[in-house]
Structure formats: C-alpha cells, structure tokens
Design an enzyme around this catalytic site. Sequence first.
Site, PDB file in Angstrom:
ATOM      1  N   HIS A  34       0.785  -1.244  -0.161  1.00 45.90           N
ATOM      2  CA  HIS A  34       0.032   0.110  -0.101  1.00 45.90           C
ATOM      3  C   HIS A  34       0.906   1.365  -0.079  1.00 45.90           C
ATOM      4  O   HIS A  34       0.934   2.094  -0.936  1.00 45.90           O
ATOM      5  CB  HIS A  34      -0.883  -0.202   1.158  1.00 45.90           C
ATOM      6  CG  HIS A  34      -1.801  -0.944   1.281  1.00 45.90           C
ATOM      7  ND1 HIS A  34      -3.024  -1.346   0.614  1.00 45.90           N
ATOM      8  CD2 HIS A  34      -1.756  -2.132   2.392  1.00 45.90           C
ATOM      9  CE1 HIS A  34      -3.610  -2.396   0.758  1.00 45.90           C
ATOM     10  NE2 HIS A  34      -3.033  -3.008   1.831  1.00 45.90           N
ATOM     11  N   ASP A  35       1.309   1.334   1.004  1.00 44.26           N
ATOM     12  CA  ASP A  35       1.931   2.974   1.375  1.00 44.26           C
ATOM     13  C   ASP A  35       3.237   3.465   0.436  1.00 44.26           C
ATOM     14  O   ASP A  35       3.380   4.527   0.168  1.00 44.26           O
ATOM     15  CB  ASP A  35       2.523   2.893   2.845  1.00 44.26           C
ATOM     16  CG  ASP A  35       1.369   2.908   3.821  1.00 44.26           C
ATOM     17  OD1 ASP A  35       0.269   3.192   3.399  1.00 44.26           O
ATOM     18  OD2 ASP A  35       1.609   2.425   4.810  1.00 44.26           O
TER      19      ASP A  35
END
Length: 311
Positions: free
Chosen positions: A240-241
């Site tokens: 994700h990040d």
Amino acid sequence: MRQIIIDTDPGQDDAVAIMLALASSELKVLGITTVAGNVPLELTERNALMICEAAGFPNVPVFRGNAEPLKRKLITAEHVHGKTGLDGMKLFEPTIQLQSTSAVDFIINTIRKHNSNTITLCPLGPLTNIAEALTKAPDIAARIQQIVLMGGAYFEVGNVTPTAEFNIFVDPEAAHIVFRSGVPITVLPLDVTHKVLLTDERILRIASIGNQMGREVANMASFFERFDKEKYGSNGAPLHDPTVIAYLLYPEIFSGRFINVEIETQSELTRGMTVADWWGVTDRVANAMFIGDVDSDQFFEILIERLSKLP
C-alpha cells in the site's frame, strides 16, 4: 528536490515507503511524524526510529504524534502486521531518540518556516496529526504544496469493513477535516494498491538485491502477505504505502481523475467510507486527484532500484 514530511504508523508497508523515500535523491525528508494506527503509538514511534537507523539515515528527525483518533477509540491492525507492526524484520532497540517537539507543532512550524508551496505532506496512516495541524493553524492550508496520501477506496470498497479502508476508518473525522481543507490532495486508494502485489517472484527479486534492507523487506513481505493472500485469494499482498512515494517520483506511471471525495462520519454502517464521485453524478466540487491505476511492473522496477542503494 521536493521537500516532504512523512506522517506514518509503521507497519511493514510504511517501512518500505520510508526506505523508498530515504533512498531517493529527488526527495528531501524533512522529518517523520508518527501516529497511532497499525499498532499503538509507542510502537509506531520505535518502528520509525528503527527504520531510519537501519536504513542509514539516523539524522532524519522523528516526532511523536497523536496516540488516539480525534473522537474515536483507537482501532489497530496487529492481525495484519503482527504485535510489533514490523514482524518479519530483525528488530532492535534504536539508539536515536524522538525529538522533543510534537509532531503537530513540527508540521505547523515547518510549513510556516518554509516558502509557500514548497512542503508536501505524505500521510501513510490515519490523518489525525494532519487534521489537528490544520485545525490548530488554519493559515498553513494555503502554504502546503500538496497532500499525497494512502487511504480510501472506490472500486475495491473496503478492507476493514465492507465500505471503508483502514486509514480512513480509524479516524474519519480527521479525514473529513483534511478533505475539506482546500489543500491540493492526491489519493492513493486500495484501487491502486491492490494492483501492486508482492508476488513470490517479486519478493525473491527483492531478496536477491544482496543488501540488508533488501533482505529485511523480503522478510517483512513474506510475513504480512500470508494474511492478504488468504483474505483476497490473490497471488500476493498489496504493497500500500510505497505507492505514495512512487507517485511523487514517477507520477506518469499512475492515472486517475480529479473528483469530489467526501468522508462518511455519521453512519456506523458506512463509517469511514470515501464517497468518491468517480462518475461525476453529483454537482459537488472536485477536491482530490483520486488515482485509479498504476503500471505495477514499473512500480517494482523503481522500488528494487532504490532499495539497492540502501545498506
């Protein structure tokens, strides 16, 4: 060189995002502000310090942020990230220390000190610190170059409830403040992150870089992918990040739409939902660039190339 502040709740994928930023000469990380989210604040603080020290950047200042959401009880995600938040990584007690200034004051002071439109905020977790800074010092909104955040979902709906992504769900009131702030916002939602999957082949490539950080990332990936592979039936876990940092480096590999995004705060059924007007069916004013797609192969080429520069 783009100047950024990373606001984070590490989290294995947060750790990879921080490493990617530190390894990129196009970015200057002015500081890392911590917030409770994936794990409680005392662990996110330690994890941020540990990542900076392990990656060879002990001089990047780390600041203590909020331990609780603005109006809610904290919800954490140890079932995904493990008890430490960084399960899979070789853990140690960092020798570097937190700064005495609070995360919120650091954000405010830094934005006021620098010229307008020169600071980008990169939230990787719940938006509590960012919302408090904007509320405490409304003047900074006009001075922020951009907020590029990981959070929300549209086509992929939710990962913590049927309608909500974790970061927004944990503190929807904070997200509401941020999305109504008038600051230019780019959103990297689950619609993008679920397209950058840590397949076995990609994990092996990262492990084969040959440095310590490559091995640590591969070990962390091998730990947390077990949850998402079982949950989604996919051939790898979403990373994700790091999409936030990759977007800053190579926005051309991403695509999206400038649309209106509202945050649901009232309904317990849809709490934290990012109500994204992707199809333009309302007359609400657009307030965010909502990213919908990414060249995942290019993303991993960038990640592997940058990780190879670390110790």
